[in-house]
Design an enzyme around this catalytic site. Structure first.
Site, PDB file in Angstrom:
ATOM      1  N   THR A 174       1.996 -12.192   4.418  1.00  0.00           N
ATOM      2  CA  THR A 174       1.065 -12.343   3.303  1.00  0.00           C
ATOM      3  C   THR A 174       0.644 -13.802   3.198  1.00  0.00           C
ATOM      4  O   THR A 174       1.485 -14.694   3.267  1.00  0.00           O
ATOM      5  CB  THR A 174       1.735 -11.904   1.991  1.00  0.00           C
ATOM      6  N   PRO A 217       6.760  -8.766  15.179  1.00  0.00           N
ATOM      7  CA  PRO A 217       6.241  -7.497  15.701  1.00  0.00           C
ATOM      8  C   PRO A 217       7.334  -6.512  16.096  1.00  0.00           C
ATOM      9  O   PRO A 217       7.166  -5.304  15.949  1.00  0.00           O
ATOM     10  CB  PRO A 217       5.405  -7.932  16.915  1.00  0.00           C
ATOM     11  N   GLN A 235      -4.850  12.434 -10.169  1.00  0.00           N
ATOM     12  CA  GLN A 235      -4.941  13.856 -10.495  1.00  0.00           C
ATOM     13  C   GLN A 235      -5.543  14.082 -11.876  1.00  0.00           C
ATOM     14  O   GLN A 235      -6.356  14.982 -12.079  1.00  0.00           O
ATOM     15  CB  GLN A 235      -3.546  14.485 -10.425  1.00  0.00           C
ATOM     16  N   TRP A 286       3.041  -9.452   9.721  1.00  0.00           N
ATOM     17  CA  TRP A 286       2.941  -8.937   8.352  1.00  0.00           C
ATOM     18  C   TRP A 286       3.111 -10.049   7.319  1.00  0.00           C
ATOM     19  O   TRP A 286       3.762  -9.870   6.301  1.00  0.00           O
ATOM     20  CB  TRP A 286       3.964  -7.819   8.106  1.00  0.00           C
ATOM     21  N   THR A 340      11.984  -1.888   3.161  1.00  0.00           N
ATOM     22  CA  THR A 340      11.524  -0.542   2.823  1.00  0.00           C
ATOM     23  C   THR A 340      12.489   0.116   1.835  1.00  0.00           C
ATOM     24  O   THR A 340      13.647  -0.305   1.686  1.00  0.00           O
ATOM     25  CB  THR A 340      11.437   0.343   4.074  1.00  0.00           C
ATOM     26  N   GLY A 369      -9.123  13.780 -11.876  1.00  0.00           N
ATOM     27  CA  GLY A 369      -9.778  14.824 -11.087  1.00  0.00           C
ATOM     28  C   GLY A 369     -10.660  14.242  -9.999  1.00  0.00           C
ATOM     29  O   GLY A 369     -10.298  13.287  -9.318  1.00  0.00           O
ATOM     30  N   GLY A 370     -11.861  14.807  -9.844  1.00  0.00           N
ATOM     31  CA  GLY A 370     -12.773  14.330  -8.809  1.00  0.00           C
ATOM     32  C   GLY A 370     -13.134  12.868  -8.983  1.00  0.00           C
ATOM     33  O   GLY A 370     -13.294  12.131  -7.999  1.00  0.00           O
ATOM     34  N   ARG A 389     -12.556  12.410 -21.915  1.00  0.00           N
ATOM     35  CA  ARG A 389     -13.068  13.522 -21.119  1.00  0.00           C
ATOM     36  C   ARG A 389     -12.870  14.842 -21.868  1.00  0.00           C
ATOM     37  O   ARG A 389     -11.735  15.181 -22.236  1.00  0.00           O
ATOM     38  CB  ARG A 389     -12.338  13.577 -19.783  1.00  0.00           C
ATOM     39  N   GLU A 426       9.134  -6.282   1.782  1.00  0.00           N
ATOM     40  CA  GLU A 426      10.388  -6.928   1.372  1.00  0.00           C
ATOM     41  C   GLU A 426      11.565  -5.959   1.376  1.00  0.00           C
ATOM     42  O   GLU A 426      12.407  -5.950   0.490  1.00  0.00           O
ATOM     43  CB  GLU A 426      10.222  -7.635   0.026  1.00  0.00           C
TER      44      GLU A 426
END
Length: 390
Positions: free
Chosen positions: A166, A136, A343, A164, A372, A346-347, A275, A370
């Site tokens: 895993t 911690p 992006q 943290w 930053t 899109g939506g 699309r 592992e």
């Protein structure tokens, strides 16, 4: 909607055995992993049965010695297996990487007797490992860890909390770094702790923005007693073991990042081809085509970088700088590519009906775990310019 099956990547593999191995992994990924990934991640379900299948298939010990149940595979091949698994589901690819990391201390620093006793079950016996370094109050500053191991006759008594982790709470064994001596890195020792040890418990899993199927939890050691024959390496050697393990582990994270990025690119390409806007597929528009080209180029560059570092490792040459570079570049690439994929959709990219948003959420953690990416820059600079002044 179910995840798209990973698209085959044109790989340059060193042997026919390696090509057969990748074919096996792709088959497992397409049949057993990708079809359930979206549903199980949404439900926060850890696929323990998939790890059992991987163990039965010889895929949980690939870079280790076949004498102990490993696969005798070079890192160049092992990392490409990770990429394939992560493209299907990051919880699986990252889980295999963490398991490999947790097995490293015993495989590289354990005695012959320890390896004979424990490695076969760890590498091919259905067990799952976890790696306990962070706490911690000590993340990037890992050498300041406070978990203690005190000698008591022929045993060690471990007390403290790791964070943290895993596979925290579900692992069958934990490779644990604990303080046995002076402050700083020279007072740390490594231990192999069974998951059912008395006094070992895990907190509730963290609630995360991504990787919901992979449990991450604090692990508590309340007077956990282990015999001295579960000490890995010499007393005070634990931090050196931890750093050595992380050099290899960072390559695993890099490969997983490229897997996620490749999956996001595949999704974006397929969507753009199907699309239509203004009477034609959006993949016909130059602005979008250039985005796809940049995404693909960064992925190929990342793949080449992690494979180059792996080949150095396989040749027995120093690779720590290249591992940090690979982790930095590949995870930054994953974040950029997955964001661009959202992006392009899109939506629809912002909805859970398509996997692009999940890829973006998952990619973020790869820039953190592992070491930053800020730490990776420090490591690279230290190799270039020497230690920092104080």
């Amino acid at each position: 909607m179910p995840d798209r099956a990973p698209q085959p990547v044109d790989r340059q593999l060193p042997t026919d055995e390696a090509r057969d191995l990748i074919s096996l992994v792709r088959d497992i990924a397409q049949r057993e992993i990708a079809p359930k990934a979206a549903e199980e991640e949404d439900a926060g379900r850890f696929p323990r049965e998939v790890f059992a299948l991987l163990s039965e298939s010889g895929l949980l010990g690939l870079p280790y010695d076949s004498e102990y149940g490993g696969g005798d595979q070079p890192y160049e091949v092992y990392l490409q297996v990770l990429e394939e698994l992560a493209a299907a589901r990051l919880t699986v690819g990252l889980g295999v990487s963490v398991h490999t990391l947790a097995s490293y201390a015993l495989a590289a620093y354990g005695t012959k007797e320890q390896q004979v006793e424990h490695l076969p079950a760890m590498l091919g016996g259905g067990l799952l490992g976890a790696y306990c370094l962070s706490e911690p109050s000590s993340g990037s500053d890992a050498a300041s860890l406070r978990t203690k191991a005190v000698r008591d006759g022929d045993d060690w008594v471990i007390t403290g909390t790791k964070a943290w982790i895993t596979h925290g709470g579900i692992a069958d064994y934990y490779t644990v770094m604990a303080r046995t001596g002076e402050e700083g890195p020279r007072g740390i020792t490594a231990f192999l702790v069974p998951g059912d040890a008395e006094g070992l418990s895990a907190a509730a899993p963290e609630k995360k923005m991504g990787m919901k199927g992979s449990p991450t939890a604090q692990v508590h050691f309340d007077g956990v007693r282990v015999s001295d024959d579960r000490r890995l390496g010499e007393e005070g050697q634990g931090f050196a073991i931890a750093l050595s393990a992380l050099d290899s582990g960072r390559l695993g994270i890099a490969a997983c990042a490229i897997g996620v990025a490749q999956a996001a690119l595949d999704e974006a390409v397929a969507y753009a081809a199907g699309r239509k806007q203004f009477g034609r597929p959006i993949s016909d528009f130059q602005g979008l085509r250039f985005m796809l080209a940049d995404m693909a180029t960064q992925i190929e560059a990342g793949r080449a970088l992690y494979l180059s570092a792996a080949r150095l490792r396989d040749a027995g040459r120093p690779f720590a700088k290249q591992a940090a570079m690979a982790k930095l570049h590949c995870t930054d690439t994953a974040m950029k590519v997955t964001t661009d994929a959202v992006q392009i959709l899109g939506g629809y990219g912002y909805t859970a009906d398509f996997p692009a948003e999940r890829y973006m959420r998952e990619a973020k953690v790869l820039q953190i775990v592992e070491g930053t990416n800020q730490i990776q820059r420090m490591v690279i600079a230290r190799h270039l310019a020497g230690p920092e002044g104080r």
